[in-house]
Design an enzyme around this catalytic site. Structure first.
Site, PDB file in Angstrom:
ATOM      1  N   LYS A  14       3.017  -0.974 -23.979  1.00  0.00           N
ATOM      2  CA  LYS A  14       3.364  -1.499 -25.309  1.00  0.00           C
ATOM      3  C   LYS A  14       4.259  -2.727 -25.181  1.00  0.00           C
ATOM      4  O   LYS A  14       4.088  -3.706 -25.897  1.00  0.00           O
ATOM      5  CB  LYS A  14       4.114  -0.434 -26.129  1.00  0.00           C
ATOM      6  N   ASP A  71       4.263   3.345 -34.633  1.00  0.00           N
ATOM      7  CA  ASP A  71       3.726   4.695 -34.568  1.00  0.00           C
ATOM      8  C   ASP A  71       2.245   4.602 -34.875  1.00  0.00           C
ATOM      9  O   ASP A  71       1.834   3.766 -35.676  1.00  0.00           O
ATOM     10  CB  ASP A  71       4.424   5.610 -35.573  1.00  0.00           C
ATOM     11  N   SER A  72       1.468   5.423 -34.205  1.00  0.00           N
ATOM     12  CA  SER A  72       0.023   5.296 -34.392  1.00  0.00           C
ATOM     13  C   SER A  72      -0.669   6.626 -34.168  1.00  0.00           C
ATOM     14  O   SER A  72      -0.064   7.579 -33.679  1.00  0.00           O
ATOM     15  CB  SER A  72      -0.532   4.255 -33.415  1.00  0.00           C
ATOM     16  N   GLY A 154      -5.840   7.956 -24.496  1.00  0.00           N
ATOM     17  CA  GLY A 154      -5.882   8.835 -25.672  1.00  0.00           C
ATOM     18  C   GLY A 154      -7.296   9.166 -26.132  1.00  0.00           C
ATOM     19  O   GLY A 154      -8.142   9.616 -25.354  1.00  0.00           O
ATOM     20  N   TYR A 155      -7.559   8.904 -27.397  1.00  0.00           N
ATOM     21  CA  TYR A 155      -8.842   9.278 -28.001  1.00  0.00           C
ATOM     22  C   TYR A 155      -9.925   8.209 -27.799  1.00  0.00           C
ATOM     23  O   TYR A 155     -11.031   8.354 -28.307  1.00  0.00           O
ATOM     24  CB  TYR A 155      -8.646   9.520 -29.509  1.00  0.00           C
ATOM     25  N   ARG A 180      -3.477  -1.600 -33.558  1.00  0.00           N
ATOM     26  CA  ARG A 180      -2.198  -2.145 -33.088  1.00  0.00           C
ATOM     27  C   ARG A 180      -2.249  -3.667 -33.034  1.00  0.00           C
ATOM     28  O   ARG A 180      -1.305  -4.353 -33.426  1.00  0.00           O
ATOM     29  CB  ARG A 180      -1.856  -1.582 -31.707  1.00  0.00           C
TER      30      ARG A 180
HETATM   31  P1  IMP Z   1       2.389   6.857 -30.361  1.00  0.00           P
HETATM   32  O1  IMP Z   1       2.112   5.798 -31.362  1.00  0.00           O
HETATM   33  O2  IMP Z   1       2.851   6.309 -29.048  1.00  0.00           O
HETATM   34  O3  IMP Z   1       3.244   7.957 -30.918  1.00  0.00           O
HETATM   35  O4  IMP Z   1       0.985   7.526 -29.984  1.00  0.00           O
HETATM   36  C1  IMP Z   1       0.231   8.284 -30.843  1.00  0.00           C
HETATM   37  C2  IMP Z   1      -0.997   8.914 -30.209  1.00  0.00           C
HETATM   38  O5  IMP Z   1      -2.123   8.443 -30.950  1.00  0.00           O
HETATM   39  C3  IMP Z   1      -1.293   8.566 -28.764  1.00  0.00           C
HETATM   40  O6  IMP Z   1      -0.712   9.471 -27.872  1.00  0.00           O
HETATM   41  C4  IMP Z   1      -2.810   8.694 -28.727  1.00  0.00           C
HETATM   42  O7  IMP Z   1      -3.164  10.045 -28.579  1.00  0.00           O
HETATM   43  C5  IMP Z   1      -3.221   8.249 -30.115  1.00  0.00           C
HETATM   44  N1  IMP Z   1      -3.555   6.802 -30.133  1.00  0.00           N
HETATM   45  C6  IMP Z   1      -2.866   5.809 -30.735  1.00  0.00           C
HETATM   46  N2  IMP Z   1      -3.461   4.609 -30.534  1.00  0.00           N
HETATM   47  C7  IMP Z   1      -4.545   4.875 -29.765  1.00  0.00           C
HETATM   48  C8  IMP Z   1      -5.543   4.037 -29.190  1.00  0.00           C
HETATM   49  O8  IMP Z   1      -5.562   2.797 -29.312  1.00  0.00           O
HETATM   50  N3  IMP Z   1      -6.482   4.673 -28.464  1.00  0.00           N
HETATM   51  C9  IMP Z   1      -6.507   6.010 -28.272  1.00  0.00           C
HETATM   52  N4  IMP Z   1      -5.588   6.836 -28.756  1.00  0.00           N
HETATM   53  C10 IMP Z   1      -4.607   6.272 -29.514  1.00  0.00           C
END
Ligand code: IMP
Length: 195
Positions: A14, A71-72, A154-155, A180
């Site tokens: 990030k 956050d995502s 992730g996904y 993002r």
């Molecule tokens: P955080 O924003 O770091 O809390 O992450 C949130 C979670 O959302 C991650 O651990 C992934 O499981 C999922 N996620 C968020 N953005 C993506 C992406 O671009 N690709 C795949 N998974 C995502």
């Protein structure tokens, strides 16, 4: 003088993404670790925007300097928006492989047109006066039927855009269309217009 901003994360991936877009605008981005702040606020909000604001406010309270937090997660329509804000810990685990297995299992028998989903990213920027600004980005797609591709995280392996999964896109291709990437470019536009 460069405006110094703290990124409320110590995730190197990030940090690189934010630096690439914001440093050409004259900002210096330091991680929360580099700022000497060691805390991980509970993400108790019900939306991505709330959670990014919670993180940003906690760091701002301590540092009293500009902060960026994000956050995502993934929203799946057939699951009522799940995993949503629980994306990172879906099914009580941080294991991405298990997350994807759970989703594929829950969507067994769900036809293509009902497998719609989106990644959402919220970025909260708190300026030097404590003013809060939130930027949202969405990335629309569908959940596939098996994991595909080696890129991303992730996904991504189960998130289909057109005929490929987002784990089959190069980092540049994904940044150009991702949640993002969009939220980050909105933030960059705001910063460059309000310097
Ligand atoms: P955080 O924003 O770091 O809390 O992450 C949130 C979670 O959302 C991650 O651990 C992934 O499981 C999922 N996620 C968020 N953005 C993506 C992406 O671009 N690709 C795949 N998974 C995502």
């Amino acid at each position: 003088m460069k405006t110094e901003m703290i990124l409320a994360s110590s995730n190197p991936h990030k940090l690189r993404e934010f630096r690439e877009i914001l440093e050409p605008l004259g900002c210096r981005i330091i991680s929360q670790h580099e700022a000497g702040i060691d805390l991980e606020p509970d993400e108790t909000g019900e939306t991505f925007a709330e959670n990014s604001a919670i993180k940003a406010r906690k760091i701002f309270e301590i540092a009293k300097r500009p902060v960026i937090a994000d956050d995502s997660g993934l929203e799946i329509d057939a699951l009522g928006g799940e995993p949503g804000v629980h994306s990172a810990r879906y099914g009580g685990t941080r294991d991405d492989k298990i997350h994807n297995e759970i989703v594929l299992k829950k969507l067994e028998g769900v036809p293509d047109e009902k497998r719609t989903a989106r990644f959402v990213a919220a970025i909260t920027y708190i300026d030097e006066n404590g003013g809060e600004h939130c930027f949202l980005g969405k990335f629309e797609g569908r959940i596939g039927y098996s994991e595909r591709g080696e890129n991303g995280f992730g996904y991504d392996p189960i998130f289909m855009v057109g005929g490929v999964s987002s784990a089959e896109l190069s980092p540049e291709e994904k940044n150009a269309v991702s949640h993002r990437g969009k939220a980050l470019r909105e933030l960059a536009k705001f910063i460059s217009e309000n310097k």
